[in-house]
Design an enzyme around this catalytic site. Structure first.
Site, short mmCIF file in Angstrom:
data_model
loop_
_atom_site.label_atom_id
_atom_site.label_comp_id
_atom_site.label_asym_id
_atom_site.label_seq_id
_atom_site.Cartn_x
_atom_site.Cartn_y
_atom_site.Cartn_z
N ASP A 507 0.85 -1.19 0.00
CA ASP A 507 0.00 0.00 0.00
C ASP A 507 0.89 1.25 0.00
OD1 ASP A 507 1.07 -0.15 2.51
OD2 ASP A 507 -0.82 -0.35 3.56
N ASP A 508 0.32 2.40 0.24
CA ASP A 508 1.11 3.63 0.18
C ASP A 508 1.71 3.99 1.53
OD1 ASP A 508 0.88 4.08 -2.55
OD2 ASP A 508 -1.18 4.79 -2.27
#
Ligand code: WTA
Length: 637
Positions: A507-508
C-alpha cells in the site's frame, strides 16, 4: 519441529482451548467462560468483532508486578536503565517498580482519571515511561503513548482524537549530544489541542534535569504539576482496578495509506496472554538472562517487548535512553558487555548503520554474553543478517526475524530459536494461533510456493479490536480488501519449505528506519505550504534506512524553485509530523504523471525515483506522456 507441528495444529483447530491452558499461568480475578473466543472476520456477515476470554476479569499491571512480588521475587531486578550519557545508570527491582507504579497510579486517580479515561504520554526513555504505562493500566485508564520524536502538531492531533484527560511528559530529552526541549513542544501541542476544542486538564512534568532543568522549562501553574514533588508523596500502594478481558488497554496511532494516523486499539486479556507467550517462546528467556530491546516505548515494539512482555515473564531488562552511535559506534556493544546482555532485539536499520562503521567497534567489546539476537520492523537484507550473525553474534546466536505489526500486538511470523533452520531474510513460520494465507489480487488463497499479499485467516488473541472512534475505518481498511481475512498491507512469498518472506508494503505506506509513514501524511504536510500546489510522495531504496522519502513537488505558478524553498518544505514536514519523516529528496515537478481521470501514477514516480525509467511498463494511459521525460531531466536539479 515435530512438537511445534502438533501444538500449532491444535492452536488453529481449538483456539479457545489452546489459549485457555496458557492463560492459566496468569492471575485472573474471575475466569472466562468455556468457548470464550467469538469473532466475525467477514464484513458480509455483519460488523467485524473479536472477543477473547469472555467473562474474565484481570489486570495486566498486577500480572507484571504484584504477581512476582507475591511470589517472593520482589528483589529481582526488573530494569537496568542506561542513560544517554555514559555513566548514568539506575537499577530497579520488581518491588521498587510496584511502589513507583502505585504512587503514580494514586496521583492519576487524584487528578480525576477513572477507568476508561485516556492518558497521553509524551516522554523520553526514562524508566518513568514504562512505569507510567503500567500505572495507567493499574487503574483501568487507557494510555496513548506518543513517540517523543513527533512534532507538536502530531501530538495535538493524537491528544484531541482520544480526548486525553491528562498528559504525562518531561522537561526535556537528550538524543546523543542534542538537548530537546520536550515540554516546549508539548505546550505548543496543548495550545493547538485547546484551540481545536479539547483542553487537557492536567499535565504532569518530569524534570529531566540532565536535559532541561526546571528553571528553563515552561510551566503553567494550575494546569502543570512537577512529577518528582507530587508523586513522591503519594502512598506506595494502590488498589487494582479489575477490568474485563476486553477492556481497552491502550491506543497507539499508526500510519495507513490514507488520511490521518489511526488509533489502533488493543484490549487487556488477549494482548496480555499473547504478548507474554510470544516473548517467552521467541526469546526463550531463562532466569538470570539479561534482555535488551532497543525500541522506544513510543512504538509497538516498546509496548509489547519492553513495557509488558518482559515484565509479564519476570525478566531482567536493559532500558536505554540514548542512541546507538553516541558517544561512539561502540555504545551498544559496551552496554552489552557491561550488563552481560544475553538477548538483544533491534531493527535492521540500526544493524546496517552500525555495520557501516566497521567491525572494530564490535570487536573491541566483550559480547560473549550474547545468546540470541532479534530483528524487527522491516525486512532484513541477507548482508546485514550475516553481519549480525557473524560479527555481533560470533556465529553462535540464533537470529529471530520477527514479522508483526502495531495492529497484531505481538509476533506473527517468526523463528523459534533452534526449532527449525533459519534462512537469512525470512521470518520463517507462523507463531501458534496465526493462520497466514497468501492471496492473489482477487482474494483467492494460493497453495504451496506462491507470491501475493499476506493476510491472516482467523483471529489471534492480540488482534486489534478497532480503530478508535472509527469502527467503519477499521472494517474497510483491514477487512474490506479481502472479505473474510485480516489484510496486512504487506506482500509476501512462500517458498517450497513453507517459509514466509515479507517483500514489503503493497500500500502507500513507507517504512523509513522501521518507522511507518503514510505517503498521504507527508503529502498533506507539503501542500499546506503556500508555495506548493501539489505533491506526490513515494519510497525508494535507501542503504541504511531501508526506504527513504522521495517527494515530487509542483510549485504554485510564478514561484521559483530554490534551495531555500527546498529547506522550507522539508521543515514543513518536520513540524507537521516529526524530524524522522523529513523527505530525503525534493524533486521539482512542473507536472505529475496522471491518468486521464486525474489519478497520479505512483508506479511511474517510483521508477523515476529509483532511476529505472527504462522499466516504466505500460504508460499508454498517461494523460501527458511527455511529463516522464521532463521529470527524468529534472532529477537531481
Ligand atoms: C514491516 C512493527 C519484514 C512490515 C513491529 C509491517 C517487517 C510493518 C518485519 C509494521 C520483519 C515489521 N520483516 N517486514 N521482520 N517487521 N515489518 O506497525 O511492512 O511499526 O507491515 O510494527 O513493518 O510496522 P509497525
Amino acid at each position: 519441529m515435530q512438537q511445534y507441528m502438533v501444538l500449532y495444529k491444535r492452536s488453529i483447530e481449538d483456539p479457545s482451548g489452546f489459549w485457555s491452558e496458557i492463560a492459566e499461568q496468569f492471575h485472573w480475578q474471575t475466569k472466562w467462560e468455556p468457548n470464550h473466543m467469538r469473532y466475525n472476520f467477514d464484513v458480509r456477515n455483519g460488523p467485524i468483532s473479536v472477543e477473547w476470554f469472555r467473562g474474565a476479569t484481570t489486570n495486566i499491571s498486577y500480572n507484571c508486578l504484584d504477581r512476582h512480588v507475591a511470589a517472593g521475587r520482589g528483589d529481582d531486578v526488573c530494569f537496568i536503565w542506561e542513560g544517554n550519557d555514559v555513566g548514568r545508570e539506575k537499577v530497579m527491582t520488581y518491588g521498587e517498580a510496584l511502589e513507583e507504579v502505585c504512587r503514580l497510579a494514586n496521583w492519576l486517580r487524584g487528578a480525576g482519571v477513572r477507568k476508561g479515561d485516556a492518558v497521553a504520554i509524551y516522554m523520553p526513555m526514562l524508566l518513568e515511561l514504562p512505569l507510567a504505562m503500567l500505572a495507567c493500566a493499574r487503574i483501568g485508564a487507557v494510555h496513548s503513548v506518543v513517540f517523543g520524536g513527533f512534532s507538536a502538531e502530531a501530538l495535538a492531533g493524537r491528544m484531541e482524537d482520544c480526548k486525553a484527560k491528562v498528559l504525562l511528559t518531561a522537561s526535556g530529552v537528550m538524543r546523543g549530544p542534542k538537548h530537546i526541549e520536550l515540554k516546549r513542544i508539548a505546550d505548543t501541542a496543548l495550545d493547538l489541542c485547546a484551540k481545536a476544542g479539547h483542553a487537557v486538564e492536567s499535565v504532569l512534568v518530569y524534570e529531566n534535569d540532565n536535559a532541561v532543568p526546571a528553571a528553563d522549562c515552561p510551566f503553567t501553574p494550575g494546569r502543570d504539576r512537577w512529577w518528582q514533588s507530587e508523586v513522591s508523596v503519594q502512598p506506595p500502594s494502590c488498589a487494582v482496578e479489575w477490568v474485563e478481558a476486553e477492556h481497552p488497554l491502550f491506543l497507539l496511532y499508526t500510519s495507513g495509506s490514507t488520511g490521518k494516523p489511526k488509533g489502533v486499539l488493543h484490549t487487556t486479556g488477549g494482548y496480555m496472554v499473547y504478548g507474554a507467550t510470544t516473548m517467552r517462546h521467541v526469546f526463550g528467556l531463562q532466569r538470570g538472562d539479561v534482555y535488551w530491546c532497543t525500541a522506544d516505548c513510543g512504538w509497538i515494539t516498546g509496548h509489547t517487548y519492553l513495557a509488558y512482555g518482559p515484565l509479564l515473564n519476570g525478566a531482567t531488562q536493559v532500558v536505554f535512553e540514548g542512541v546507538p552511535t553516541h558517544p561512539t559506534p561502540a555504545r551498544c556493544w559496551e552496554v552489552v558487555a557491561s550488563h552481560r546482555v544475553t538477548h538483544f532485539y533491534t531493527a535492521p536499520t540500526a544493524i546496517r548503520s552500525l555495520m557501516g562503521f566497521g567491525n572494530q567497534w564490535v570487536e573491541q567489546c566483550d559480547t560473549s554474553s550474547l545468546r540470541l539476537l532479534g530483528s524487527v520492523g522491516e525486512p532484513i537484507n541477507p548482508e546485514a543478517w550475516r553481519w549480525y550473525h557473524e560479527i555481533v553474534g560470533g556465529g553462535r546466536c540464533p537470529i529471530v526475524d520477527t514479522w508483526w505489526q502495531t495492529e497484531t500486538g505481538g509476533h506473527m511470523i517468526t523463528p523459534l530459536p533452534k526449532a527449525w533452520p533459519e534462512k537469512p531474510g525470512s521470518a520463517t513460520l507462523p507463531f501458534f494461533g496465526v493462520r497466514p494465507v497468501v492471496l492473489d489480487d482477487k482474494g483467492n488463497e494460493l497453495e504451496g510456493e506462491a507470491e501475493g499479499v499476506l493476510a491472516i485467516a482467523q483471529p489471534w488473541p492480540s488482534t486489534l479490536r478497532t480503530v478508535y472512534g472509527d469502527h467503519a475505518r477499521y472494517e474497510s481498511n483491514y477487512f474490506g480488501p479481502f472479505p473474510g481475512y485480516y489484510f496486512t498491507g504487506d506482500g509476501c512469498r512462500r517458498d517450497a519449505d513453507g517459509y514466509y518472506w515479507i517483500t514489503g508494503r503493497v500500500d502507500d505506506v513507507i517504512n523509513v528506519s522501521g518507522h511507518r509513514i503514510g505517503t498521504a501524511e507527508v503529502e498533506s504536510a507539503l501542500v499546506a505550504h503556500p508555495a506548493c500546489a501539489e505533491a506526490a510522495v513515494v519510497g525508494y531504496d535507501h542503504p541504511i534506512k531501508g526506504q527513504g522519502i522521495y517527494a515530487y513537488v509542483t510549485l504554485m505558478t510564478g514561484v521559483e524553485p530554490t534551495q531555500a524553498l527546498r529547506k522550507e518544505l522539508v521543515g514543513a514536514v518536520r513540524s507537521t509530523i516529526g524530524a524522522f519523516a523529513a523527505p530525503d529528496v525534493i524533486h521539482w515537478a512542473p507536472g505529475l504523471p496522471k491518468t486521464r481521470s486525474g489519478k497520479i501514477m505512483r508506479r511511474v514516480l517510483r521508477k523515476i525515483a529509483s532511476k529505472e525509467e527504462d522499466q516504466l511498463g505500460d504508460v499508454s494511459t498517461l494523460a501527458d506522456p511527455g511529463v516522464v521525460q521532463t521529470l527524468v531531466e529534472l532529477r537531481g536539479k
